[in-house]
Scaffold this active site. Sequence first.
Site, PDB file in Angstrom:
ATOM      1  N   ASP A 205      29.306  45.431   9.346  1.00 53.18           N
ATOM      2  CA  ASP A 205      29.103  46.213   8.126  1.00 53.18           C
ATOM      3  C   ASP A 205      30.461  46.502   7.479  1.00 53.18           C
ATOM      4  O   ASP A 205      31.428  46.833   8.161  1.00 53.18           O
ATOM      5  CB  ASP A 205      28.396  47.518   8.506  1.00 53.18           C
ATOM      6  CG  ASP A 205      27.972  48.339   7.310  1.00 53.18           C
ATOM      7  OD1 ASP A 205      28.839  48.683   6.481  1.00 53.18           O
ATOM      8  OD2 ASP A 205      26.782  48.676   7.226  1.00 53.18           O
ATOM      9  N   LYS A 239      20.130  44.131   0.999  1.00 51.30           N
ATOM     10  CA  LYS A 239      19.225  43.604   2.028  1.00 51.30           C
ATOM     11  C   LYS A 239      18.378  42.494   1.412  1.00 51.30           C
ATOM     12  O   LYS A 239      17.180  42.660   1.136  1.00 51.30           O
ATOM     13  CB  LYS A 239      18.356  44.732   2.584  1.00 51.30           C
ATOM     14  CG  LYS A 239      17.629  44.404   3.871  1.00 51.30           C
ATOM     15  CD  LYS A 239      16.876  45.623   4.384  1.00 51.30           C
ATOM     16  CE  LYS A 239      16.179  45.340   5.685  1.00 51.30           C
ATOM     17  NZ  LYS A 239      15.414  46.522   6.166  1.00 51.30           N
ATOM     18  N   LEU A 270      22.155  46.095   8.093  1.00 50.67           N
ATOM     19  CA  LEU A 270      22.894  44.947   8.604  1.00 50.67           C
ATOM     20  C   LEU A 270      22.225  44.354   9.843  1.00 50.67           C
ATOM     21  O   LEU A 270      22.124  43.133   9.982  1.00 50.67           O
ATOM     22  CB  LEU A 270      24.331  45.331   8.926  1.00 50.67           C
ATOM     23  CG  LEU A 270      25.152  44.135   9.435  1.00 50.67           C
ATOM     24  CD1 LEU A 270      26.299  43.832   8.499  1.00 50.67           C
ATOM     25  CD2 LEU A 270      25.635  44.346  10.852  1.00 50.67           C
ATOM     26  N   LYS A 305      11.698  44.045  15.339  1.00 50.33           N
ATOM     27  CA  LYS A 305      11.489  43.634  13.949  1.00 50.33           C
ATOM     28  C   LYS A 305      12.819  43.436  13.232  1.00 50.33           C
ATOM     29  O   LYS A 305      13.811  44.101  13.516  1.00 50.33           O
ATOM     30  CB  LYS A 305      10.658  44.686  13.196  1.00 50.33           C
ATOM     31  CG  LYS A 305       9.219  44.748  13.673  1.00 50.33           C
ATOM     32  CD  LYS A 305       8.311  45.464  12.702  1.00 50.33           C
ATOM     33  CE  LYS A 305       8.587  46.920  12.590  1.00 50.33           C
ATOM     34  NZ  LYS A 305       7.570  47.622  11.777  1.00 50.33           N
ATOM     35  N   LYS A 319       9.853  46.184  -0.101  1.00 54.60           N
ATOM     36  CA  LYS A 319      10.682  46.525   1.062  1.00 54.60           C
ATOM     37  C   LYS A 319      10.201  45.791   2.316  1.00 54.60           C
ATOM     38  O   LYS A 319       9.021  45.788   2.647  1.00 54.60           O
ATOM     39  CB  LYS A 319      10.662  48.038   1.305  1.00 54.60           C
ATOM     40  CG  LYS A 319      11.576  48.474   2.455  1.00 54.60           C
ATOM     41  CD  LYS A 319      11.687  49.979   2.526  1.00 54.60           C
ATOM     42  CE  LYS A 319      12.532  50.405   3.736  1.00 54.60           C
ATOM     43  NZ  LYS A 319      13.909  49.888   3.650  1.00 54.60           N
ATOM     44  N   PHE A 337      30.020  56.541  17.325  1.00 58.56           N
ATOM     45  CA  PHE A 337      30.072  56.052  15.942  1.00 58.56           C
ATOM     46  C   PHE A 337      29.565  57.105  14.950  1.00 58.56           C
ATOM     47  O   PHE A 337      29.981  57.133  13.797  1.00 58.56           O
ATOM     48  CB  PHE A 337      29.234  54.781  15.792  1.00 58.56           C
ATOM     49  CG  PHE A 337      29.868  53.546  16.375  1.00 58.56           C
ATOM     50  CD1 PHE A 337      31.020  53.009  15.834  1.00 58.56           C
ATOM     51  CD2 PHE A 337      29.295  52.902  17.466  1.00 58.56           C
ATOM     52  CE1 PHE A 337      31.599  51.862  16.354  1.00 58.56           C
ATOM     53  CE2 PHE A 337      29.854  51.758  18.004  1.00 58.56           C
ATOM     54  CZ  PHE A 337      31.016  51.233  17.447  1.00 58.56           C
ATOM     55  N   ALA A 339      30.206  60.090  14.761  1.00 53.01           N
ATOM     56  CA  ALA A 339      31.252  61.061  14.414  1.00 53.01           C
ATOM     57  C   ALA A 339      31.857  60.788  13.047  1.00 53.01           C
ATOM     58  O   ALA A 339      32.353  61.710  12.383  1.00 53.01           O
ATOM     59  CB  ALA A 339      32.349  61.054  15.484  1.00 53.01           C
ATOM     60  N   GLU A 352      13.917  60.020  10.950  1.00 52.95           N
ATOM     61  CA  GLU A 352      13.161  59.238  11.933  1.00 52.95           C
ATOM     62  C   GLU A 352      12.966  60.010  13.235  1.00 52.95           C
ATOM     63  O   GLU A 352      11.922  59.888  13.881  1.00 52.95           O
ATOM     64  CB  GLU A 352      13.872  57.907  12.212  1.00 52.95           C
ATOM     65  CG  GLU A 352      13.759  56.876  11.104  1.00 52.95           C
ATOM     66  CD  GLU A 352      12.384  56.222  11.039  1.00 52.95           C
ATOM     67  OE1 GLU A 352      11.546  56.476  11.939  1.00 52.95           O
ATOM     68  OE2 GLU A 352      12.134  55.465  10.087  1.00 52.95           O
ATOM     69  N   HIS A 419       5.417  56.392   6.929  1.00 51.90           N
ATOM     70  CA  HIS A 419       5.706  55.053   6.407  1.00 51.90           C
ATOM     71  C   HIS A 419       4.563  54.504   5.549  1.00 51.90           C
ATOM     72  O   HIS A 419       4.446  53.296   5.366  1.00 51.90           O
ATOM     73  CB  HIS A 419       5.993  54.088   7.557  1.00 51.90           C
ATOM     74  CG  HIS A 419       7.316  54.320   8.216  1.00 51.90           C
ATOM     75  ND1 HIS A 419       7.564  55.419   9.007  1.00 51.90           N
ATOM     76  CD2 HIS A 419       8.477  53.609   8.194  1.00 51.90           C
ATOM     77  CE1 HIS A 419       8.808  55.364   9.457  1.00 51.90           C
ATOM     78  NE2 HIS A 419       9.381  54.282   8.977  1.00 51.90           N
TER      79      HIS A 419
END
Length: 534
Positions: A205, A239, A270, A305, A319, A337, A339, A352, A419
Site C-alpha cells: 500500500d 479498487k 490492497l 474472499k 462494490k 501497525f 499505532a 466491523e 452489509h
Amino acid sequence: MHCTHHLLIQQRQLLLEYPPPCVALGRHFLSASTPWFLATPNARGCRPATHCHCRTPSPPSLRTGSLCQQRTHHPQAQQRHPHQLHIPIDTIPSIPIENTIPHTPLLRARSYRAPHDASAPHPFKPLNGYLAVRPEPLPRAPENVFVFRRASDGAPLGWRNVFQLPIQYDVELCRGGVLSADCTALATRLMPASGDLRRRFLVVDAAVQELYGAAIAKYFDHHGIEVHTVVLPGEECNKRMEAVDAILEQLCVFGLLRREPIIGIGGGVLLDIVGLAANLYRRGVPYIRVPTTLLALVDASVGVKNGVDYCSCACGPQKNRVGSFYAPAAALLDKTFIATQDARNVVNGLGEVMKLALVRSAELFCLLEAHGARLVRERFQGADPVADRVIELSIQIMLEELGPNLWEEKLERCVDYGHTFSKILEMEPGADLMHGEAVNVDGALCVVLAANRGLISAAVRDRVFAAMRGVGLPTLHPAVTPAALAQGLADAVQHRNGAQRIPLLTGIGAAVCVNDITPAELEVACAQLWAMHA
C-alpha cells in the site's frame, strides 16, 4: 519472537459413509455445510451444521487419529448394503495433515454407496434424467471419475468427475512484530526449496510504503533477500481491475514461480486486489497477507474472499462485484501497525468489530462499551490485555462463522449483519463514508428494525446506540433515504439468491435472519432513525 498463536482453518470433504466435511480450528472440529453430493447423515448420525438463528453448533467429539479409520471402524459403518461399493482403505495412502501445503491435493479413501431408492435423499446425486442408474468408479481414477451406464447394454450415458480440494491456511498473531528480525515468517514462508532464489515479490500500500518502506527494506536486507516491490494506492476508488493488471504485468516481468508467493502488505482494499491477482496469475499462485489496518486485521485478512469493484455502464459502480474465493497461504497479523493509523481509521475498523459483537458475543460488546473510546485513543497499544482480547475475540468469531461455510453455500450468515444497505451507501457518489462506518450505519438501521418487530427491547436498542456513539461510530448519514434503502434491499435479494436473508438482532450477541421486510417497514425505520438524530 517468532509468529505464534496459530489459528488453523482446514476444510476436508471426505466421502466416507455419508460424512459431513469438517473444519478444524485449533483442536476443535465443526460440522460444515454439506457439499452438493452429500445430503444425509453419516453412520454416526452426524448432520451438517444448519446455523439456525445464526448460532454456531457445538463441536462433535472426535478422537485423535485418522478420520478415515474413525469412520470405517465404527460398528454401524461395517453394515454393507447389497449395492454398496467399497474401496479398501489400505490401498490408498493417507497424507498427514502437517505434511500438506496449500494448493496441494489431498487424497483420502472414500466409500461410495450406489443409489437403491431414487426417491430417498442421497449423498451422490444421480445423473440428470437417469434416477436409477448407478455410477461405477473407473479403475484408473476410482477416487474421482465415475461412469453412468445404461442398464440394458452397458453403454455410457455420462461421466462425473469429483475432486475435493483441501483448504488450509494459518492466521497468525505476530506478537513481537512481523518486521522484527526475530520473526522469520516473511523471509522463509514458501521460499523455493532449491535455495538458489532468495527473493520476494511484494505489493505494498502506498501509505504503508511511506511509513514503513525503510523498515520493510531493512527486514529483507537483514535476511539476505532481494525484493521486487509494487506500490499501489489503497483507497476504495482504486479498487479496480486496472490495479490487478498492474500486478499481473509486474509478475510477468519478475517471472514468479508457480509455488512462489506474492506478499501483500496493506489495508483491506490492497489485500483484496492482491488476492484476486494471485488467483488469476497462472490460474493460482500462493499469497501471504500482512494487514496493516484494524479493519483489515479483523476482516479482510481472515476469510478467503477477494475482489474489486466494477463500474457498470448501465448500473454504475458495484462494490466487490468481481472476485473469487481463494485462500491465502497465511495471514500474518501485527497490531503495532495500528499505532500509525489516524483516529477515524481506527473507528472505521471498530465498525466491523461492533458488528461481530452484536451478532455473536456479549463479552466483546461489553469490552467495546467499557473501553472502546480508550482503544481508539491508545490505537490498541495499551499495556492492559483489553486490546488483545478484542482482537482475539473478533478473529475467532469470524473464523467460527466463516470456517464451516468458506464458499458461502449457506447464505444465511450472521456476518452479513450491516452489509445489506451499506454497499449502496458506501458507493454513493460524494458520500465520504468508509466501509466500517457504512456497516455501522446499516447496523444502526437494523437495530431500529429489530426493535420495531419486538425482537429486542427499547432498552437494548438505546444501549446499542450509546455504545456505537461511545466509540465514535456514525449511526446516520445523509445518504440514508427510503430510495437508497429500497435499492440496497433489491441488491441484497440478488446477492443472496432471491431471498432477503437479513440478520436482525434478537439480543446482544444473538441474531436471526429474516426474509419479509417490506418497503413500508423500511420507510418507518428510516423516519425513526432520522427522528432519533433530530
